[in-house]
Design a protein around this motif. Structure first.
Motif, PDB file in Angstrom:
ATOM      1  N   LEU A 141      23.348  -5.096  45.619  1.00  0.00           N
ATOM      2  CA  LEU A 141      24.141  -5.418  44.426  1.00  0.00           C
ATOM      3  C   LEU A 141      25.143  -6.502  44.785  1.00  0.00           C
ATOM      4  O   LEU A 141      25.873  -6.380  45.782  1.00  0.00           O
ATOM      5  N   THR A 142      25.208  -7.569  43.980  1.00  0.00           N
ATOM      6  CA  THR A 142      26.152  -8.649  44.250  1.00  0.00           C
ATOM      7  C   THR A 142      26.564  -9.306  42.941  1.00  0.00           C
ATOM      8  O   THR A 142      26.152  -8.869  41.869  1.00  0.00           O
ATOM      9  N   GLY A 143      27.386 -10.340  43.034  1.00  0.00           N
ATOM     10  CA  GLY A 143      27.843 -11.058  41.852  1.00  0.00           C
ATOM     11  C   GLY A 143      27.556 -12.536  41.962  1.00  0.00           C
ATOM     12  O   GLY A 143      27.477 -13.083  43.076  1.00  0.00           O
ATOM     13  N   ASN A 144      27.419 -13.192  40.834  1.00  0.00           N
ATOM     14  CA  ASN A 144      27.200 -14.632  40.792  1.00  0.00           C
ATOM     15  C   ASN A 144      28.548 -15.341  40.591  1.00  0.00           C
ATOM     16  O   ASN A 144      29.370 -14.913  39.786  1.00  0.00           O
ATOM     17  N   GLY A 145      28.763 -16.420  41.346  1.00  0.00           N
ATOM     18  CA  GLY A 145      29.996 -17.173  41.187  1.00  0.00           C
ATOM     19  C   GLY A 145      31.043 -16.791  42.221  1.00  0.00           C
ATOM     20  O   GLY A 145      30.735 -16.289  43.290  1.00  0.00           O
ATOM     21  N   ARG A 146      32.297 -17.019  41.865  1.00  0.00           N
ATOM     22  CA  ARG A 146      33.384 -16.848  42.842  1.00  0.00           C
ATOM     23  C   ARG A 146      33.929 -15.431  42.901  1.00  0.00           C
ATOM     24  O   ARG A 146      34.783 -15.136  43.744  1.00  0.00           O
ATOM     25  N   LEU A 173      25.148   6.051  40.849  1.00  0.00           N
ATOM     26  CA  LEU A 173      25.238   7.218  41.720  1.00  0.00           C
ATOM     27  C   LEU A 173      23.936   8.006  41.751  1.00  0.00           C
ATOM     28  O   LEU A 173      23.606   8.639  42.756  1.00  0.00           O
ATOM     29  N   ASP A 174      23.170   7.981  40.663  1.00  0.00           N
ATOM     30  CA  ASP A 174      21.896   8.699  40.604  1.00  0.00           C
ATOM     31  C   ASP A 174      20.783   7.978  41.358  1.00  0.00           C
ATOM     32  O   ASP A 174      19.753   8.587  41.662  1.00  0.00           O
ATOM     33  N   CYS A 175      20.945   6.691  41.622  1.00  0.00           N
ATOM     34  CA  CYS A 175      19.898   5.928  42.295  1.00  0.00           C
ATOM     35  C   CYS A 175      19.627   6.534  43.670  1.00  0.00           C
ATOM     36  O   CYS A 175      20.543   6.640  44.501  1.00  0.00           O
ATOM     37  N   ASP A 176      18.389   6.937  43.901  1.00  0.00           N
ATOM     38  CA  ASP A 176      18.089   7.618  45.157  1.00  0.00           C
ATOM     39  C   ASP A 176      17.667   6.665  46.270  1.00  0.00           C
ATOM     40  O   ASP A 176      17.238   7.105  47.341  1.00  0.00           O
ATOM     41  N   LYS A 177      17.788   5.368  46.040  1.00  0.00           N
ATOM     42  CA  LYS A 177      17.533   4.368  47.075  1.00  0.00           C
ATOM     43  C   LYS A 177      18.870   3.953  47.694  1.00  0.00           C
ATOM     44  O   LYS A 177      19.891   3.898  46.998  1.00  0.00           O
ATOM     45  N   PRO A 178      18.916   3.659  48.992  1.00  0.00           N
ATOM     46  CA  PRO A 178      20.154   3.150  49.585  1.00  0.00           C
ATOM     47  C   PRO A 178      20.628   1.895  48.855  1.00  0.00           C
ATOM     48  O   PRO A 178      19.825   1.021  48.512  1.00  0.00           O
ATOM     49  N   VAL A 179      21.935   1.818  48.608  1.00  0.00           N
ATOM     50  CA  VAL A 179      22.513   0.693  47.870  1.00  0.00           C
ATOM     51  C   VAL A 179      23.514  -0.036  48.775  1.00  0.00           C
ATOM     52  O   VAL A 179      24.446   0.575  49.299  1.00  0.00           O
ATOM     53  N   ASP A 187      35.598  -0.056  41.932  1.00  0.00           N
ATOM     54  CA  ASP A 187      34.902   1.218  41.797  1.00  0.00           C
ATOM     55  C   ASP A 187      33.396   1.028  41.944  1.00  0.00           C
ATOM     56  O   ASP A 187      32.717   1.813  42.611  1.00  0.00           O
ATOM     57  N   LEU A 188      32.871  -0.026  41.325  1.00  0.00           N
ATOM     58  CA  LEU A 188      31.444  -0.289  41.412  1.00  0.00           C
ATOM     59  C   LEU A 188      31.021  -0.511  42.856  1.00  0.00           C
ATOM     60  O   LEU A 188      29.979  -0.006  43.294  1.00  0.00           O
ATOM     61  N   ALA A 189      31.806  -1.274  43.611  1.00  0.00           N
ATOM     62  CA  ALA A 189      31.501  -1.487  45.024  1.00  0.00           C
ATOM     63  C   ALA A 189      31.522  -0.171  45.788  1.00  0.00           C
ATOM     64  O   ALA A 189      30.707   0.060  46.694  1.00  0.00           O
ATOM     65  N   LEU A 190      32.440   0.722  45.420  1.00  0.00           N
ATOM     66  CA  LEU A 190      32.545   2.011  46.094  1.00  0.00           C
ATOM     67  C   LEU A 190      31.367   2.929  45.792  1.00  0.00           C
ATOM     68  O   LEU A 190      31.076   3.835  46.569  1.00  0.00           O
ATOM     69  N   PHE A 191      30.677   2.718  44.675  1.00  0.00           N
ATOM     70  CA  PHE A 191      29.507   3.533  44.368  1.00  0.00           C
ATOM     71  C   PHE A 191      28.361   3.242  45.334  1.00  0.00           C
ATOM     72  O   PHE A 191      27.444   4.046  45.472  1.00  0.00           O
ATOM     73  N   ALA A 192      28.386   2.083  45.997  1.00  0.00           N
ATOM     74  CA  ALA A 192      27.342   1.726  46.951  1.00  0.00           C
ATOM     75  C   ALA A 192      27.475   2.562  48.218  1.00  0.00           C
ATOM     76  O   ALA A 192      28.544   3.096  48.536  1.00  0.00           O
ATOM     77  N   LEU A 252      45.923   3.381  33.237  1.00  0.00           N
ATOM     78  CA  LEU A 252      44.692   4.163  33.252  1.00  0.00           C
ATOM     79  C   LEU A 252      44.496   4.830  34.604  1.00  0.00           C
ATOM     80  O   LEU A 252      45.264   4.603  35.545  1.00  0.00           O
ATOM     81  N   VAL A 253      43.466   5.674  34.701  1.00  0.00           N
ATOM     82  CA  VAL A 253      43.045   6.219  35.986  1.00  0.00           C
ATOM     83  C   VAL A 253      41.743   5.548  36.389  1.00  0.00           C
ATOM     84  O   VAL A 253      41.014   5.015  35.555  1.00  0.00           O
ATOM     85  N   ALA A 254      41.446   5.584  37.677  1.00  0.00           N
ATOM     86  CA  ALA A 254      40.206   5.013  38.185  1.00  0.00           C
ATOM     87  C   ALA A 254      39.017   5.870  37.767  1.00  0.00           C
ATOM     88  O   ALA A 254      39.162   7.023  37.351  1.00  0.00           O
ATOM     89  N   ASP A 255      37.828   5.296  37.872  1.00  0.00           N
ATOM     90  CA  ASP A 255      36.584   6.038  37.686  1.00  0.00           C
ATOM     91  C   ASP A 255      36.304   6.815  38.985  1.00  0.00           C
ATOM     92  O   ASP A 255      37.163   6.901  39.873  1.00  0.00           O
ATOM     93  N   LEU A 256      35.096   7.342  39.105  1.00  0.00           N
ATOM     94  CA  LEU A 256      34.758   8.130  40.290  1.00  0.00           C
ATOM     95  C   LEU A 256      34.816   7.315  41.571  1.00  0.00           C
ATOM     96  O   LEU A 256      34.999   7.873  42.653  1.00  0.00           O
TER      97      LEU A 256
END
Length: 263
Positions: A53-58, A97-103, A117-122, A142-146
């Motif tokens: 998982l990555t991002g495009n741009g800066r 989080l449900d993805c059963d392949k290494p991320v 948070d998204l990076a932490l899901f990996a 706000l509070v953070a996600d999982l």
């Protein structure tokens, strides 16, 4: 066709790219839907053995699109969706989080708010020298996600997690590596080659065993020693019957590279 998420598969590696660079990959409602779908596709695809998982741009991801999701016309829809989702996490988080392949998350720039948070899901994070991280939710009331409330304390420890969550401070990639938030930091030009090299190395391993290994890591966070022992016993009892296990043993005896088929 997805508008904001690119998804490709090569050498048993699924590559998911956040592609809204003009907003530093800020997430709007459509992008959340496409991100969820990409991870569902990777989860279901038997040809995918690892995900990058990555991002495009800066930037990797600057979090929610504040104008649309927090202040604009999508605000009411977001609130209703979150209420309906209780007690579950947000759908996109669930899909990752449900993805059963290494991320593997290749963090190419800023990963802040839900982007962190998204990076932490990996399972593994590799960062560019230009990356930076921040749990900015407290700054938005706000509070953070999982990612922040569940994964971060297990990655960096409760005290450091509390500091990052309570202050909303942004830290550079080098500090992220020092506290164990990322596995390594590399020059920007080497980020995707490093991530893909690791992904291909992981994808060479038997896919069934990889899925069981990932689930075992999940359970180790929550289960008791007795429950983990039961899981390990049941898993090994099944894995010993697979063709991949036999191939792994034979290739060792025959001193050759194994060829795993996911059976």
């Amino acid at each position: 066709m997805p508008e904001f998420i690119d998804y490709t598969v090569e050498d048993h590696v699924g590559v998911i790219t956040l592609n809204r660079p003009e907003t530093m990959n800020a997430l709007n409602r459509q992008m959340y839907v496409e991100l969820e779908q990409a991870f569902r596709d990777a989860h279901r695809d038997p040809d995918v053995r690892c995900v990058v998982l990555t991002g495009n741009g800066r930037a990797f991801c600057s979090g929610d699109d504040v104008r649309q999701i927090m202040l604009g016309e999508q605000r009411d829809e977001t609130v209703a969706r979150l209420r309906d989702a209780k007690p579950k996490p947000t759908p996109a988080a669930t899909a990752v989080l449900d993805c059963d392949k290494p991320v593997i998350c290749a963090v190419n720039g800023a990963a802040v708010g839900w982007g962190m948070d998204l990076a932490l899901f990996a399972d593994i994070r590799i960062a560019s020298e230009s990356a930076k991280f921040g749990e900015l939710f407290i700054k938005r009331g706000l509070v953070a996600d999982l990612g922040g409330l569940w994964r971060l304390p297990r990655v960096v420890g409760p005290s450091k997690a509390a500091e990052l969550l309570f202050t909303g401070d942004i830290i550079p990639a080098q500090e992220a590596e020092r506290i164990g938030l990322v596995s390594r930091v590399v020059p920007p030009a080497e980020l995707m080659p490093a991530a893909m090299e690791m992904a291909r190395k992981i994808a060479q391993n038997p896919p069934i065993a990889l899925r069981y290994m990932k689930e075992g890591l999940r359970r180790s966070v929550h289960g008791t020693m007795a429950e983990m022992g039961e899981y390990v016993g049941n898993s090994l009892a099944y894995l010993f019957t697979t063709e991949d296990h036999k191939e792994g043993a034979l290739s060792f005896v025959e001193r050759r590279e194994p060829v795993f088929k996911g059976r």
